[in-house]
Design a protein around this motif. Structure first.
Motif, mmCIF file in Angstrom:
data_model
loop_
_atom_site.group_PDB
_atom_site.id
_atom_site.type_symbol
_atom_site.label_atom_id
_atom_site.label_comp_id
_atom_site.label_asym_id
_atom_site.label_seq_id
_atom_site.Cartn_x
_atom_site.Cartn_y
_atom_site.Cartn_z
ATOM 1 N N LYS A 25 35.317 37.335 32.146
ATOM 2 C CA LYS A 25 36.121 36.419 31.322
ATOM 3 C C LYS A 25 37.170 37.192 30.517
ATOM 4 N N LEU A 26 36.824 38.390 30.068
ATOM 5 C CA LEU A 26 37.774 39.236 29.349
ATOM 6 C C LEU A 26 38.943 39.617 30.273
ATOM 7 N N ILE A 27 38.647 40.005 31.494
ATOM 8 C CA ILE A 27 39.698 40.343 32.464
ATOM 9 C C ILE A 27 40.558 39.116 32.754
ATOM 10 N N GLU A 28 39.921 37.954 32.925
ATOM 11 C CA GLU A 28 40.678 36.720 33.174
ATOM 12 C C GLU A 28 41.616 36.404 32.011
ATOM 13 N N GLN A 29 41.136 36.600 30.783
ATOM 14 C CA GLN A 29 41.965 36.339 29.599
ATOM 15 C C GLN A 29 43.161 37.289 29.560
ATOM 16 N N LEU A 30 42.921 38.560 29.837
ATOM 17 C CA LEU A 30 44.016 39.541 29.888
ATOM 18 C C LEU A 30 45.059 39.130 30.925
ATOM 19 N N ASN A 31 44.588 38.830 32.140
ATOM 20 C CA ASN A 31 45.514 38.430 33.205
ATOM 21 C C ASN A 31 46.310 37.193 32.808
ATOM 22 N N LYS A 32 45.633 36.217 32.208
ATOM 23 C CA LYS A 32 46.281 34.976 31.806
ATOM 24 C C LYS A 32 47.374 35.222 30.762
ATOM 25 N N ASP A 33 47.054 35.977 29.716
ATOM 26 C CA ASP A 33 48.026 36.205 28.647
ATOM 27 C C ASP A 33 49.191 37.091 29.091
ATOM 28 N N PHE A 34 48.924 38.073 29.927
ATOM 29 C CA PHE A 34 50.019 38.901 30.448
ATOM 30 C C PHE A 34 50.935 38.058 31.330
ATOM 31 N N ASN A 35 50.365 37.184 32.151
ATOM 32 C CA ASN A 35 51.190 36.288 32.984
ATOM 33 C C ASN A 35 52.013 35.352 32.117
ATOM 34 N N PHE A 36 51.394 34.839 31.069
ATOM 35 C CA PHE A 36 52.086 33.932 30.152
ATOM 36 C C PHE A 36 53.290 34.627 29.504
ATOM 37 N N ALA A 37 53.173 35.937 29.304
ATOM 38 C CA ALA A 37 54.260 36.727 28.713
ATOM 39 C C ALA A 37 55.256 37.211 29.777
ATOM 40 N N ASN A 38 55.088 36.750 31.011
ATOM 41 C CA ASN A 38 55.939 37.172 32.136
ATOM 42 C C ASN A 38 55.884 38.672 32.390
ATOM 43 N N GLU A 39 54.732 39.252 32.148
ATOM 44 C CA GLU A 39 54.491 40.666 32.429
ATOM 45 C C GLU A 39 53.142 40.793 33.146
ATOM 46 N N PRO A 40 53.061 40.266 34.386
ATOM 47 C CA PRO A 40 51.773 40.256 35.091
ATOM 48 C C PRO A 40 51.135 41.648 35.166
ATOM 49 N N ILE A 41 49.828 41.663 34.998
ATOM 50 C CA ILE A 41 49.094 42.928 35.053
ATOM 51 C C ILE A 41 48.117 42.913 36.235
ATOM 52 N N ASP A 42 47.628 41.749 36.627
ATOM 53 C CA ASP A 42 46.770 41.565 37.802
ATOM 54 C C ASP A 42 45.618 42.571 37.879
ATOM 55 N N ILE A 43 44.763 42.544 36.893
ATOM 56 C CA ILE A 43 43.579 43.405 36.889
ATOM 57 C C ILE A 43 42.536 42.748 37.801
ATOM 58 N N PRO A 44 42.083 43.451 38.839
ATOM 59 C CA PRO A 44 41.061 42.876 39.723
ATOM 60 C C PRO A 44 39.769 42.590 38.947
ATOM 61 N N LEU A 45 39.127 41.463 39.247
ATOM 62 C CA LEU A 45 37.916 41.066 38.520
ATOM 63 C C LEU A 45 36.770 42.060 38.699
ATOM 64 N N GLN A 46 36.789 42.797 39.798
ATOM 65 C CA GLN A 46 35.710 43.769 40.042
ATOM 66 C C GLN A 46 36.020 45.148 39.470
ATOM 67 N N SER A 47 37.065 45.259 38.650
ATOM 68 C CA SER A 47 37.442 46.546 38.048
ATOM 69 C C SER A 47 36.334 47.077 37.155
ATOM 70 N N THR A 48 36.153 48.388 37.207
ATOM 71 C CA THR A 48 35.220 49.035 36.285
ATOM 72 C C THR A 48 35.890 49.113 34.913
ATOM 73 N N ALA A 49 35.104 49.437 33.913
ATOM 74 C CA ALA A 49 35.655 49.585 32.563
ATOM 75 C C ALA A 49 36.725 50.676 32.539
ATOM 76 N N MET A 50 36.494 51.768 33.263
ATOM 77 C CA MET A 50 37.466 52.864 33.305
ATOM 78 C C MET A 50 38.760 52.409 33.982
ATOM 79 N N GLU A 51 38.659 51.656 35.057
ATOM 80 C CA GLU A 51 39.849 51.142 35.742
ATOM 81 C C GLU A 51 40.615 50.176 34.844
ATOM 82 N N LEU A 52 39.897 49.314 34.162
ATOM 83 C CA LEU A 52 40.530 48.370 33.236
ATOM 84 C C LEU A 52 41.308 49.122 32.157
ATOM 85 N N LYS A 53 40.664 50.110 31.563
ATOM 86 C CA LYS A 53 41.309 50.929 30.533
ATOM 87 C C LYS A 53 42.589 51.573 31.060
ATOM 88 N N THR A 54 42.504 52.140 32.255
ATOM 89 C CA THR A 54 43.641 52.842 32.846
ATOM 90 C C THR A 54 44.791 51.892 33.158
#
Length: 118
Positions: A25-54
């Motif tokens: 849900k945290l990843i979904e929220q990040l993706n949603k808000d970045f898209n809303f700002a027209n700066e898509p980030i597209d973090i895969p839902l299966q990302s590890t914490a380290m991948e998310l951070k990076t």
């Protein structure tokens, strides 16, 4: 009464999100808000914490360096505390982007946590 404690570090925040089964849900929220700002980030839902951070850190670093107006808009849309951002030392962009990434994750985590506790 709901008792919310702000995590003190990025690692603790991500650990708490996983423990509460709200990491996706945290990843979904990040993706949603970045898209809303027209700066898509597209973090895969299966990302590890380290991948998310990076992914988040690299995106913020690039925005600060090359698209500052979009970076400010993103902070506004996510509702990151202006006061907290002003307290940061902007002399080192790499360090600043790490600190801002944590502020973004803190705010997004608050949204997800409250939505799931109410």
């Amino acid at each position: 009464m709901i008792n919310y404690k702000t995590p003190v570090s990025l690692e603790k925040l991500l650990q708490e999100a996983e423990q509460e089964d709200l990491y996706i849900k945290l990843i979904e929220q990040l993706n949603k808000d970045f898209n809303f700002a027209n700066e898509p980030i597209d973090i895969p839902l299966q990302s590890t914490a380290m991948e998310l951070k990076t992914i988040l850190h690299e995106k913020i670093y690039k925005l600060i360096q090359f698209k500052f107006a979009e970076y400010l808009n993103l902070l506004y849309i996510i509702d990151v505390s202006e006061e907290e951002v002003k307290k940061l030392d902007g002399s080192d962009i790499l360090e600043l982007s790490k600190q801002v990434s944590f502020l973004i994750l803190k705010r997004e985590w608050q949204k997800v946590w409250f939505r799931n506790k109410l």
